[in-house]
Design a protein around this motif. Structure first.
Motif, PDB file in Angstrom:
ATOM      1  N   ALA A  66       0.835  -1.210   0.000  1.00 16.94           N
ATOM      2  CA  ALA A  66       0.000   0.000   0.000  1.00 16.94           C
ATOM      3  C   ALA A  66       0.863   1.250   0.000  1.00 16.94           C
ATOM      4  O   ALA A  66       0.557   2.226  -0.712  1.00 16.94           O
ATOM      5  N   LEU A  67       1.931   1.241   0.777  1.00 20.08           N
ATOM      6  CA  LEU A  67       2.830   2.400   0.816  1.00 20.08           C
ATOM      7  C   LEU A  67       3.506   2.622  -0.532  1.00 20.08           C
ATOM      8  O   LEU A  67       3.700   3.766  -0.958  1.00 20.08           O
ATOM      9  N   CYS A  68       3.866   1.546  -1.210  1.00 24.14           N
ATOM     10  CA  CYS A  68       4.498   1.680  -2.531  1.00 24.14           C
ATOM     11  C   CYS A  68       3.537   2.312  -3.530  1.00 24.14           C
ATOM     12  O   CYS A  68       3.931   3.177  -4.332  1.00 24.14           O
ATOM     13  N   HIS A  69       2.266   1.899  -3.496  1.00 21.65           N
ATOM     14  CA  HIS A  69       1.260   2.513  -4.379  1.00 21.65           C
ATOM     15  C   HIS A  69       1.113   4.001  -4.059  1.00 21.65           C
ATOM     16  O   HIS A  69       1.033   4.843  -4.980  1.00 21.65           O
ATOM     17  N   HIS A  70       1.102   4.326  -2.771  1.00 24.28           N
ATOM     18  CA  HIS A  70       0.970   5.727  -2.353  1.00 24.28           C
ATOM     19  C   HIS A  70       2.181   6.537  -2.802  1.00 24.28           C
ATOM     20  O   HIS A  70       2.040   7.670  -3.285  1.00 24.28           O
ATOM     21  N   ALA A  71       3.373   5.962  -2.663  1.00 23.50           N
ATOM     22  CA  ALA A  71       4.593   6.660  -3.075  1.00 23.50           C
ATOM     23  C   ALA A  71       4.595   6.917  -4.574  1.00 23.50           C
ATOM     24  O   ALA A  71       5.025   7.991  -5.031  1.00 23.50           O
ATOM     25  N   GLU A  72       4.104   5.964  -5.336  1.00 27.59           N
ATOM     26  CA  GLU A  72       4.032   6.149  -6.789  1.00 27.59           C
ATOM     27  C   GLU A  72       3.087   7.291  -7.139  1.00 27.59           C
ATOM     28  O   GLU A  72       3.391   8.135  -8.001  1.00 27.59           O
ATOM     29  N   GLU A  73       1.968   7.353  -6.456  1.00 24.98           N
ATOM     30  CA  GLU A  73       1.007   8.437  -6.699  1.00 24.98           C
ATOM     31  C   GLU A  73       1.586   9.792  -6.311  1.00 24.98           C
ATOM     32  O   GLU A  73       1.453  10.774  -7.047  1.00 24.98           O
ATOM     33  N   GLU A  74       2.214   9.853  -5.133  1.00 23.42           N
ATOM     34  CA  GLU A  74       2.752  11.113  -4.634  1.00 23.42           C
ATOM     35  C   GLU A  74       3.841  11.668  -5.546  1.00 23.42           C
ATOM     36  O   GLU A  74       3.990  12.887  -5.687  1.00 23.42           O
ATOM     37  N   THR A  75       4.625  10.798  -6.157  1.00 26.64           N
ATOM     38  CA  THR A  75       5.757  11.248  -6.985  1.00 26.64           C
ATOM     39  C   THR A  75       5.425  11.266  -8.474  1.00 26.64           C
ATOM     40  O   THR A  75       6.313  11.413  -9.312  1.00 26.64           O
ATOM     41  N   GLY A  76       4.162  11.134  -8.794  1.00 24.92           N
ATOM     42  CA  GLY A  76       3.765  11.167 -10.195  1.00 24.92           C
ATOM     43  C   GLY A  76       4.324  10.017 -11.008  1.00 24.92           C
ATOM     44  O   GLY A  76       4.557  10.148 -12.216  1.00 24.92           O
ATOM     45  N   GLY A  77       4.531   8.866 -10.353  1.00 31.60           N
ATOM     46  CA  GLY A  77       5.027   7.692 -11.049  1.00 31.60           C
ATOM     47  C   GLY A  77       6.533   7.608 -11.149  1.00 31.60           C
ATOM     48  O   GLY A  77       7.068   6.650 -11.726  1.00 31.60           O
ATOM     49  N   THR A  78       7.246   8.591 -10.603  1.00 28.06           N
ATOM     50  CA  THR A  78       8.704   8.574 -10.686  1.00 28.06           C
ATOM     51  C   THR A  78       9.304   7.527  -9.757  1.00 28.06           C
ATOM     52  O   THR A  78      10.313   6.901 -10.079  1.00 28.06           O
ATOM     53  N   PHE A  79       8.689   7.346  -8.593  1.00 25.69           N
ATOM     54  CA  PHE A  79       9.092   6.242  -7.727  1.00 25.69           C
ATOM     55  C   PHE A  79       8.294   5.013  -8.144  1.00 25.69           C
ATOM     56  O   PHE A  79       7.089   5.088  -8.374  1.00 25.69           O
ATOM     57  N   THR A  80       8.968   3.873  -8.237  1.00 21.69           N
ATOM     58  CA  THR A  80       8.274   2.646  -8.607  1.00 21.69           C
ATOM     59  C   THR A  80       8.812   1.479  -7.800  1.00 21.69           C
ATOM     60  O   THR A  80       9.981   1.458  -7.404  1.00 21.69           O
ATOM     61  N   ALA A  81       7.934   0.505  -7.561  1.00 26.96           N
ATOM     62  CA  ALA A  81       8.335  -0.732  -6.894  1.00 26.96           C
ATOM     63  C   ALA A  81       8.285  -1.901  -7.876  1.00 26.96           C
ATOM     64  O   ALA A  81       8.274  -3.058  -7.463  1.00 26.96           O
TER      65      ALA A  81
END
Length: 228
Positions: A66-81
Motif C-alpha cells: 500500500a505504501l508503494c502505491h501511495h509513493a508512486e502516486e505522490e511522486t507522479g510515477g517517478t518512484f516505482t516498486a
C-alpha cells in the motif's frame, strides 16, 4: 548493510535501554526475513517467483504494498516498486521503500525511551528523535557524504527530530531505476532529502535523483533537498 544506534541520556546501561535497542534490532531482522531479495525464502522472493500470492502474505507485506502505491502516486510515477531483474523481467521489488520504512519503525522502539535521544543509521538512512531536553540545544549532526570523494563530508545537517536519506550511484553503482525511460540511472552526484519522516525522505531522494528537476515542486512542505 551497516546499522548503528546511538543514544544520549542517563544510564545507557539500564535494562530498559538495552531492551529497547535489542527490540529495534529484532525488528530489523524480521524485516530482512520478510523482505530481503537476497534470501530465497523471504516472502518478497516467494512473491517474485510466483510461489506466494500477496493476498496470502504477512500483513506487513500488505502494508508495504500500500505504501508503494501511495509513493508512486505522490511522486507522479517517478518512484516505482516494479523493477527489472537480472533477466530483464519486471517484478515487484519494494526495497526502494522498505529500508526507510524499516528504519522509521525501528526508531519507534527507541522513542519509547522518553528520557533519551536517539540516532539510528541504516546504510545512510538516518532517523533521529527522542528527548529534546537531553539534547540541550545541541542537535544531532548528520554528515552527507561527498559523492565524488567518499572520504569527505560535503554537508552537515543539524536535526533534533526527523530523517535524512540520500540516493545516488557512488556506493552501489547504477541501481536506481527511472520508470519513465525504463533504464537505470548512471550519473554522478547525489540527492539527499531532510524532513519529518525518513520513510518519505528516502522515497523522495530516489524520485528526485531519477526524475526531472521540476519534480521538486511536488515535494511536501517541511522537506529540504540537498543536491551534490
Amino acid at each position: 548493510m551497516p546499522i548503528s544506534i546511538h543514544l544520549r541520556g542517563p544510564d545507557l546501561d539500564a535494562p530498559q535501554v538495552e531492551a529497547a535497542v535489542a527490540s529495534a534490532y529484532a525488528w530489523l531482522r524480521e524485516v530482512d526475513r520478510l523482505f530481503s531479495t537476497y534470501r530465497a525464502d523471504s516472502e518478497i522472493s516467494r512473491i517474485r517467483s510466483g510461489e506466494l500470492d500477496v493476498a496470502d502474505a504477512d500483513p506487513l507485506v500488505w502494508q508495504v504494498v500500500a505504501l508503494c502505491h501511495h509513493a508512486e502516486e505522490e511522486t507522479g510515477g517517478t518512484f516505482t516498486a516494479r523493477l527489472p531483474d537480472a533477466d530483464g523481467r519486471v517484478r515487484f521489488d519494494p526495497t526502494g521503500l522498505v529500508k526507510g520504512w524499516a528504519v522509521e519503525q525501528a526508531a519507534t522502539h527507541l522513542a519509547a525511551l522518553t528520557d533519551h535521544a536517539y540516532c539510528l543509521n541504516a546504510g545512510g538512512d538516518v532517523s533521529v528523535g527522542g528527548s529534546t531536553a537531553v539534547l540541550e540545544g545541541t542537535p544531532w549532526r548528520v554528515g552527507i557524504e561527498d559523492p565524488r570523494d567518499r572520504s569527505s563530508i560535503a554537508r552537515v545537517v543539524e536535526l533534533a527530530a526527523g530523517g535524512v536519506a540520500t540516493s545516488g550511484t557512488a556506493a552501489r553503482g547504477a541501481h536506481l531505476y527511472d520508470p519513465t525511460r525504463r533504464a537505470y540511472v548512471d550519473r554522478s552526484g547525489s540527492v539527499s532529502v531532510v524532513g519529518p519522516s525518513v520513510l518519505w525522505a528516502d522515497v523522495w531522494a530516489t524520485a528526485l535523483y531519477v526524475g526531472p528537476p521540476e519534480l521538486t515542486d511536488r515535494l511536501p512542505a517541511g522537506y529540504e533537498v540537498v543536491r551534490l
